[in-house]
Design a protein around this motif. Structure first.
Motif, PDB file in Angstrom:
ATOM      1  N   HIS A 149      15.121 -38.132  24.045  1.00 30.92           N
ATOM      2  CA  HIS A 149      13.248 -38.713  23.996  1.00 30.92           C
ATOM      3  C   HIS A 149      12.659 -39.552  24.764  1.00 30.92           C
ATOM      4  CE1 HIS A 149      15.124 -41.952  22.243  1.00 30.92           C
ATOM      5  NE2 HIS A 149      16.014 -41.349  21.454  1.00 30.92           N
ATOM      6  N   ASN A 150      13.403 -40.055  25.966  1.00 33.62           N
ATOM      7  CA  ASN A 150      12.874 -41.209  26.777  1.00 33.62           C
ATOM      8  C   ASN A 150      12.220 -42.318  25.584  1.00 33.62           C
ATOM      9  OD1 ASN A 150      14.227 -40.952  28.399  1.00 33.62           O
ATOM     10  ND2 ASN A 150      13.316 -39.492  29.470  1.00 33.62           N
ATOM     11  N   LEU A 151      12.197 -42.619  24.422  1.00 31.39           N
ATOM     12  CA  LEU A 151      11.110 -42.926  23.361  1.00 31.39           C
ATOM     13  C   LEU A 151      12.244 -44.634  23.608  1.00 31.39           C
ATOM     14  CD1 LEU A 151      10.094 -41.387  20.949  1.00 31.39           C
ATOM     15  CD2 LEU A 151       8.603 -42.249  22.712  1.00 31.39           C
ATOM     16  N   SER A 152      11.159 -45.238  24.147  1.00 31.61           N
ATOM     17  CA  SER A 152      11.789 -46.656  24.451  1.00 31.61           C
ATOM     18  C   SER A 152      11.987 -47.259  23.167  1.00 31.61           C
ATOM     19  CB  SER A 152      10.858 -48.492  24.901  1.00 31.61           C
ATOM     20  OG  SER A 152       9.995 -48.903  24.212  1.00 31.61           O
ATOM     21  N   LYS A 153      13.210 -48.826  22.816  1.00 25.68           N
ATOM     22  CA  LYS A 153      12.841 -49.182  21.129  1.00 25.68           C
ATOM     23  C   LYS A 153      11.942 -49.728  20.527  1.00 25.68           C
ATOM     24  CE  LYS A 153      17.468 -50.453  22.111  1.00 25.68           C
ATOM     25  NZ  LYS A 153      19.020 -50.989  21.851  1.00 25.68           N
ATOM     26  N   SER A 154      10.651 -50.163  21.461  1.00 31.91           N
ATOM     27  CA  SER A 154       9.797 -51.215  21.029  1.00 31.91           C
ATOM     28  C   SER A 154       8.608 -50.184  20.479  1.00 31.91           C
ATOM     29  CB  SER A 154       8.894 -51.169  21.836  1.00 31.91           C
ATOM     30  OG  SER A 154       8.749 -51.169  22.774  1.00 31.91           O
ATOM     31  N   ASN A 155       8.933 -48.832  21.277  1.00 31.02           N
ATOM     32  CA  ASN A 155       8.229 -47.448  20.825  1.00 31.02           C
ATOM     33  C   ASN A 155       8.236 -47.243  19.574  1.00 31.02           C
ATOM     34  OD1 ASN A 155       5.577 -47.380  22.886  1.00 31.02           O
ATOM     35  ND2 ASN A 155       7.224 -45.791  24.039  1.00 31.02           N
TER      36      ASN A 155
END
Length: 176
Positions: A157-163
């Motif tokens: 998914h490549n979502l950052s922790k902040s996202n």
């Protein structure tokens, strides 16, 4: 022509399919344990759209790692056992690959996942993550656990922790 013997008539005979997976020669020196075979066959992947190939590979490796075969590399065991973990459309897919296509476990895993983890499935899972909302009467802990499961199911998914935190925070109800 019906009176001619079978061997005299011009007939088209389908060739016997070769092996898609090249098994190392060292693998010929052992036999698969019956209980190992039972576990693999009890966890077969059929290729339906709602089944997750990543989960299948994870569970397959977990079963394979339970058993150790003396003087045989895990890769050879995986290459020999994986076809037995497939049924239905997934088995047909493997059987229709060209002979000698697969030589390593990584090639088999990559080919399998790229065939059965379709972009539409990825898009659907990512869409569910992005539209996350806490259910009515769902605790904060349960909502977070559900979000983590959604992330695990959407490989790459490549979502950052902040996202992820932003999506989660904005999906919480006012009371929480």
């Amino acid at each position: 022509m019906d009176d001619e013997p079978m061997w005299a008539a011009d007939r088209v005979v389908a060739p016997t399919l070769g092996f898609v997976i090249t098994i190392p020669k060292t693998a010929n020196k052992f036999s698969i344990k019956g209980n190992h075979l039972t576990l693999i066959k009890g966890n077969q992947f059929d290729g339906r759209t709602k089944t997750d190939p990543h989960k299948q590979v994870h569970e397959f490796l977990g079963i394979c790692d339970i058993f150790k075969y003396r003087d045989i590399e895990n890769e050879a065991v995986r290459l020999m056992m994986f076809p037995l973990s497939l049924t239905g459309e997934a088995k047909t897919w493997l059987d229709e690959l060209n002979e000698g296509t697969i030589e390593t476990w990584d090639e088999l895993r990559t080919s399998f996942i790229s065939r059965f983890f379709l972009p539409a499935l990825f898009d659907r899972l990512l869409g569910k993550i992005r539209s996350f909302s806490q259910h009515e009467n769902e605790s904060l802990t349960d909502a977070w656990l559900r979000m983590k499961e959604m992330l695990r199911n959407c490989h790459g998914h490549n979502l950052s922790k902040s996202n992820i935190i932003k999506i989660f925070y904005h999906g919480l109800n006012e009371i929480t």
